[in-house]
Design a protein around this motif. Structure first.
Motif, PDB file in Angstrom:
ATOM      1  N   GLN A 148       0.834  -1.209   0.000  1.00 31.84           N
ATOM      2  CA  GLN A 148       0.000   0.000   0.000  1.00 31.84           C
ATOM      3  C   GLN A 148       0.860   1.246   0.000  1.00 31.84           C
ATOM      4  O   GLN A 148       0.604   2.203  -0.735  1.00 31.84           O
ATOM      5  CB  GLN A 148      -0.946  -0.020   1.200  1.00 31.84           C
ATOM      6  CG  GLN A 148      -2.030  -1.088   1.114  1.00 31.84           C
ATOM      7  CD  GLN A 148      -2.992  -1.025   2.291  1.00 31.84           C
ATOM      8  OE1 GLN A 148      -2.768  -0.275   3.250  1.00 31.84           O
ATOM      9  NE2 GLN A 148      -4.062  -1.805   2.213  1.00 31.84           N
ATOM     10  N   GLU A 207       2.455   1.579  -3.527  1.00 33.68           N
ATOM     11  CA  GLU A 207       1.510   2.034  -4.545  1.00 33.68           C
ATOM     12  C   GLU A 207       1.177   3.504  -4.357  1.00 33.68           C
ATOM     13  O   GLU A 207       1.000   4.247  -5.336  1.00 33.68           O
ATOM     14  CB  GLU A 207       0.236   1.196  -4.472  1.00 33.68           C
ATOM     15  CG  GLU A 207       0.431  -0.247  -4.928  1.00 33.68           C
ATOM     16  CD  GLU A 207      -0.810  -1.076  -4.699  1.00 33.68           C
ATOM     17  OE1 GLU A 207      -1.780  -0.542  -4.088  1.00 33.68           O
ATOM     18  OE2 GLU A 207      -0.833  -2.253  -5.110  1.00 33.68           O
ATOM     19  N   LYS A 208       1.110   3.968  -3.095  1.00 35.67           N
ATOM     20  CA  LYS A 208       0.814   5.366  -2.827  1.00 35.67           C
ATOM     21  C   LYS A 208       1.914   6.273  -3.365  1.00 35.67           C
ATOM     22  O   LYS A 208       1.648   7.317  -3.978  1.00 35.67           O
ATOM     23  CB  LYS A 208       0.627   5.577  -1.336  1.00 35.67           C
ATOM     24  CG  LYS A 208       0.259   7.006  -0.960  1.00 35.67           C
ATOM     25  CD  LYS A 208       0.049   7.136   0.548  1.00 35.67           C
ATOM     26  CE  LYS A 208      -0.314   8.584   0.910  1.00 35.67           C
ATOM     27  NZ  LYS A 208      -0.474   8.743   2.374  1.00 35.67           N
ATOM     28  N   ILE A 217       4.005   5.654  -5.819  1.00 36.93           N
ATOM     29  CA  ILE A 217       4.007   5.654  -7.290  1.00 36.93           C
ATOM     30  C   ILE A 217       2.865   6.495  -7.841  1.00 36.93           C
ATOM     31  O   ILE A 217       3.035   7.300  -8.759  1.00 36.93           O
ATOM     32  CB  ILE A 217       3.931   4.203  -7.816  1.00 36.93           C
ATOM     33  CG1 ILE A 217       5.206   3.442  -7.429  1.00 36.93           C
ATOM     34  CG2 ILE A 217       3.739   4.187  -9.321  1.00 36.93           C
ATOM     35  CD1 ILE A 217       5.166   1.974  -7.786  1.00 36.93           C
ATOM     36  N   LYS A 218       1.643   6.351  -7.241  1.00 38.26           N
ATOM     37  CA  LYS A 218       0.478   7.106  -7.720  1.00 38.26           C
ATOM     38  C   LYS A 218       0.650   8.591  -7.503  1.00 38.26           C
ATOM     39  O   LYS A 218       0.197   9.411  -8.311  1.00 38.26           O
ATOM     40  CB  LYS A 218      -0.777   6.602  -7.014  1.00 38.26           C
ATOM     41  CG  LYS A 218      -1.229   5.221  -7.477  1.00 38.26           C
ATOM     42  CD  LYS A 218      -2.475   4.775  -6.741  1.00 38.26           C
ATOM     43  CE  LYS A 218      -2.940   3.404  -7.203  1.00 38.26           C
ATOM     44  NZ  LYS A 218      -4.149   2.945  -6.469  1.00 38.26           N
ATOM     45  N   GLU A 219       1.290   8.977  -6.434  1.00 38.08           N
ATOM     46  CA  GLU A 219       1.484  10.402  -6.156  1.00 38.08           C
ATOM     47  C   GLU A 219       2.634  11.004  -6.959  1.00 38.08           C
ATOM     48  O   GLU A 219       2.938  12.184  -6.834  1.00 38.08           O
ATOM     49  CB  GLU A 219       1.742  10.593  -4.660  1.00 38.08           C
ATOM     50  CG  GLU A 219       0.517  10.306  -3.796  1.00 38.08           C
ATOM     51  CD  GLU A 219       0.823  10.457  -2.309  1.00 38.08           C
ATOM     52  OE1 GLU A 219       2.023  10.670  -1.972  1.00 38.08           O
ATOM     53  OE2 GLU A 219      -0.118  10.362  -1.499  1.00 38.08           O
ATOM     54  N   GLY A 220       3.263  10.183  -7.761  1.00 37.19           N
ATOM     55  CA  GLY A 220       4.326  10.698  -8.626  1.00 37.19           C
ATOM     56  C   GLY A 220       5.609  10.977  -7.899  1.00 37.19           C
ATOM     57  O   GLY A 220       6.447  11.767  -8.369  1.00 37.19           O
TER      58      GLY A 220
END
Length: 415
Positions: A236, A239-240, A242-245
């Protein structure tokens, strides 16, 4: 349709015309499909190079015509000088398809037309395949331009013209000979059509080469863009980020303790592909009888073996020249007959002799010129250039290394 699909298609066909009336004969009336070969020529660099090199070796210089009739000799040499490009394009068709055709017509003067092999069908005499009873030339317009089909049927007696299958014109053949010259390469006894440089064996090797090239490209691309793999229990949090750039190829990830990151890369060695490509390349060189240095190879081994590599293509060129000598003699006869019929000329004889330049002479000149350019450009040293030329023209190097001084000898003779 990709390039590989060409090799999965049937490339040898039998013309419908001859298949119907000679179905039980043992003679070989098949040929490689000219349309498939033309498509391959446009898409594959090896096929295009082999065909163009073969044609350029054959007609880099014009053949000369000698005739028993002096006026005929002058006319014929002038006609072929005006049709040098036609000879080269026809030789290209022969190299690619194994067959080419020259139509001898008249349109305010002799009109020579090179016909693509895919447009020509032959009905031979069953007792003698080289004696043609009928030659059919078919032209089809694209559907967007009306799709009209125009077909000419030529016999020794007459010429028939069909439009969309309907007979529209019949005119007598005034020269009493089918005005078509068929040039066929590598034609065995019992074969109607010839086979050129691009035969089935060479097709298979080139296909294998293309397959390996594609595999190598994928291998290099895969290694150039490796896949990142991260092993962690805190997925988790990962993934956070990576998603937040927060992670790019220039930034590091903050991973929990005990996590592991690495790149997924192929374990297949590229060296094996390279060695296999080299093996296939030399198979192409051998099968096509084309020296490797003419493909643009600049390896030291190539320069060291220039002299040896020239022999196969010179022998091939000489074989082709024998075929062309006979074909041009027939074309000369058709031209002279046509001039007598349409212009009222009279020739004492139709007999001609065709002289073609020795391929070795122009080959040597081309190689020496290329070596001189490489030395002048600094790509190879004068010593390396001398080693290449030494095998081809040893008398040049011997003269250079001797004590002979032509200026000194001239001055002494003056005294």
């Amino acid at each position: 349709m990709g390039f590989f699909d060409i090799f999965r298609s049937p490339i040898r066909k039998v013309a419908t015309l001859i298949d119907n009336f000679l179905s039980s004969t043992e003679d070989d009336l098949s040929q490689l499909d000219p349309e498939i070969l033309k498509k391959a020529y446009r898409e594959n660099f090896f096929i295009k190079a082999i065909v163009n090199i073969s044609a350029s070796f054959l007609f880099s210089e014009l053949p000369s015509i000698e005739a028993e009739d002096e006026e005929a000799q002058e006319i014929l040499n002038e006609i072929w000088a005006d049709n040098h490009e036609l000879l080269i394009s026809t030789a290209r068709d022969s190299s690619l398809c194994g067959n080419s055709y020259i139509f001898v017509g008249y349109n305010n003067g002799i009109d020579l037309i090179s016909l693509f092999p895919g447009k020509v069908s032959i009905k031979p005499n069953p007792l003698d395949l080289r004696n043609y009873e009928k030659v059919i030339i078919t032209h089809r317009l694209p559907l967007e331009l009306g799709g009209e089909e125009i077909r000419q049927e030529l016999t020794k007696d007459c010429i028939r013209l069909f439009r969309n299958g309907k007979l529209t014109e019949i005119r007598p053949n005034r020269i009493k000979e089918i005005p078509i010259v068929h040039i066929a390469y590598e034609r065995f006894n019992g074969e109607l059509y010839g086979t050129g440089d691009i035969n089935e064996a060479l097709y298979k090797v080139i296909k294998a080469y293309e397959d390996i090239i594609e595999a190598a490209r994928k291998n290099i691309k895969y290694h150039g863009t490796p896949i990142p793999v991260i092993e962690t229990e805190d997925t988790q949090s990962l993934e956070k980020q990576i998603k937040e750039g927060k992670w790019t190829s220039q930034k590091a990830l903050v991973l929990p303790s005990g996590s592991k990151a690495y790149f997924l890369e192929s374990q297949r060695p590229f060296g094996e592909l390279k060695d296999f490509l080299q093996t296939l390349f030399y198979n192409i060189v051998v099968l096509s009888e084309t020296p490797e240095f003419l493909f643009g190879s600049h390896t030291p081994s190539s320069w060291a073996s220039v002299k040896e590599q020239l022999h196969p293509i010179i022998r091939k060129t000489k074989r082709r020249q024998l075929i062309w000598k006979e074909a041009l003699q027939k074309a000369n006869r058709l031209i002279l007959k046509t001039l007598e019929v349409y212009e009222g000329k009279k020739f004492s004889s139709y007999k001609t002799t065709v002289q073609v330049p020795e391929p070795s002479k122009k080959d040597l000149e081309a190689v020496v010129r290329s070596v001189a350019q490489l030395v002048g450009s600094g790509i190879i040293s004068p010593e390396e250039g001398r080693e290449v030329v030494k095998d081809l023209l040893p008398e040049i190097v011997q003269a250079e290394q001797s004590d002979y001084n032509p200026d000194k000898n001239w001055n002494e003779s003056e005294k």
